[in-house]
Design a protein around this motif. Structure first.
Motif, PDB file in Angstrom:
ATOM      1  N   HIS A 136      56.099  64.479  -9.897  1.00  0.00           N
ATOM      2  CA  HIS A 136      55.451  62.980  -9.988  1.00  0.00           C
ATOM      3  C   HIS A 136      55.682  62.614 -11.071  1.00  0.00           C
ATOM      4  O   HIS A 136      56.011  61.263 -11.428  1.00  0.00           O
ATOM      5  CB  HIS A 136      53.954  63.129  -9.576  1.00  0.00           C
ATOM      6  N   HIS A 195      47.340  67.277 -14.528  1.00  0.00           N
ATOM      7  CA  HIS A 195      48.204  67.819 -13.857  1.00  0.00           C
ATOM      8  C   HIS A 195      48.152  69.363 -13.772  1.00  0.00           C
ATOM      9  O   HIS A 195      47.627  69.923 -14.597  1.00  0.00           O
ATOM     10  CB  HIS A 195      49.480  67.221 -14.527  1.00  0.00           C
ATOM     11  N   CYS A 233      48.224  65.217 -10.180  1.00  0.00           N
ATOM     12  CA  CYS A 233      49.425  65.164 -10.055  1.00  0.00           C
ATOM     13  C   CYS A 233      50.147  66.419 -10.450  1.00  0.00           C
ATOM     14  O   CYS A 233      49.441  67.237 -11.120  1.00  0.00           O
ATOM     15  CB  CYS A 233      50.198  63.841 -10.450  1.00  0.00           C
TER      16      CYS A 233
END
Length: 436
Positions: free
Chosen positions: A206, A225, A202
């Protein structure tokens, strides 16, 4: 699958059946290794089957954003010079006859860089030997520990390199992929809570939105991430919410992957992007530009752009223009990109450095710093931010912590910062948005 949240689940065995059908159809159409196949479709089991079915026969999928304007799409397709363009209908390649597949992808998908500075560039790796193909796949699978027990949640569009890479390697390792569709925080929270994914990739946006939802994070063993700096309060909240050690950050680009930052590494060095991935070495030149020595299977060139390729490489070392530093223990810190540089009164100002100070304000969620033309100084530093301080309060905060040349000459509070679909702040849009 929960009765409450219906989400397509792609299982490795089912996908492999479809991949063989894709390989058979490509062969029937006379499309072979090294040729390009354009596809621009939203996430679906068919899209993943087409990407993997092509890659495992050496055909190179060129994965484009399905929302591209017609003119821009036509330019990229012309540049890619494909043997076939299936547009938004990958299912047309699910043919009636099977063909054999290599154990691992014999190529990497060709993605076009985001184009924040000038014309987009295709990132091309050609056709790999079977040995290099296995090394490339094993590196990714082993790094994240993908296996048959994994259930990977796709939160980002698959026309971007990182989310596609995570999904593809989960399937190669025998796991499942969940495709809940375009990101919606409430829906994603339900999927996480009800279906218990074990991994996801992500971007910080998010995470910011998911933290406002009621989420059971307990099933994750890896949440990775990247794509944009993660504000420290958001990062700490995610680390607190997830199982110990599950939160990873990485630094990379469409072209090449550089570092991984574990939870422990980040807690020891907040704001860093970790250390070099296995098989890589990061150094800086006298301008502060980061260079990475990479293994043979990680090499690439810019499609039909030999001058740009030559500028990016020095032997086995490559740069994408990012600026940073590497500590004695190998910890890597990013200071921004050369194209982000603001030169005010002859002083180099790196937006990341100013943003770090602004983001440290307890009531600032995130900030973006950029330069605008100035008759006296060449450029002046401007900041946009999301948070509750008034512009005057934030200016006072900066005045106490930054040298005069680095202080924003004006600050602008926004409800949210403009972003690309991968979560990167569109700095170049901010002057127009703010009427500067």
């Amino acid at each position: 699958m929960s009765a409450h949240t219906e989400v397509p689940v792609v299982r490795a065995a089912d996908s492999e059946v479809d991949q063989r059908r894709v390989a058979g159809e490509l062969a029937a159409r006379g499309i072979g290794a090294g040729e390009r196949l354009v596809v621009s479709a939203s996430a679906s089991p068919a899209l993943l089957a087409v990407v993997l079915g092509a890659l495992r026969t050496g055909v190179v999928p060129v994965v484009l954003d399905p929302a591209l304007p017609t003119g821009e799409r036509a330019e990229l397709v012309a540049d890619a010079d494909p043997a076939l363009d299936v547009g938004d209908d990958p299912g047309q390649l699910l043919g009636e006859h099977d063909a054999d597949l290599a154990p691992f992808p014999l190529a990497r998908p060709m993605h076009y860089t985001s184009g924040t500075t000038g014309r987009r560039k295709g990132v091309w790796s050609g056709v790999l030997t079977h040995e290099d193909a296995e090394e490339l796949a094993r590196e990714e699978i082993d790094l994240w520990g993908f296996g048959p027990a994994d259930r990977h949640l796709v939160l980002s569009p698959l026309h971007h390199s990182a989310p596609l890479r995570f999904a593809v390697h989960t399937l190669l390792a025998g796991g499942e992929v969940l495709l809940p569709g375009p990101f919606d925080a409430a829906r994603a929270a339900r999927v996480i809570t009800e279906l218990g994914p074990t991994t996801t990739f992500c971007v910080p946006t998010h995470l910011q939105r998911l933290l406002r939802e009621d989420v059971d994070w307990s099933g994750f063993r890896v949440l990775a991430h990247a794509g944009a700096p993660c504000p420290e309060p958001v990062k700490r909240a995610v680390i607190a919410a997830l199982p110990d050690g599950a939160v990873h950050e990485f630094y990379g680009s469409t072209e090449v992957q550089f570092t991984v930052c574990t939870t422990d590494d980040w807690l020891a060095h907040p704001g860093s992007v970790g250390r070099a991935r296995p098989g890589r070495t990061l150094t800086t030149d006298d301008r502060g530009q980061l260079w990475c020595a990479v293994p043979r299977w990680a090499r690439f060139e810019y499609w039909r752009a030999p001058d740009k390729t030559a500028a990016a490489w020095d032997g086995d070392r490559v740069t994408v223009g990012d600026l940073g530093r590497v500590d004695d223990d190998g910890t890597v810190w990013l200071d921004g990109r050369r194209e982000d540089l603001v030169i005010s009164g002859g002083v180099n100002v790196y937006p990341a450095e100013v943003e770090e100070v602004l983001d440290a304000h307890p009531d600032v969620v995130e900030s973006a710093v950029f330069g605008v033309p100035d008759d006296d100084w060449g450029q002046r530093v401007v900041a946009a931010y999301v948070g509750t301080p008034t512009p005057a309060e934030l200016a006072a905060w900066a005045r106490e912590r930054l040298a005069p040349a680095k202080r924003p000459k004006s600050t602008h509070r926004l409800d949210e910062l403009p972003r690309t679909s991968t979560g990167k702040v569109r700095r170049l849009d901010l002057p127009g948005q703010l009427g500067l």
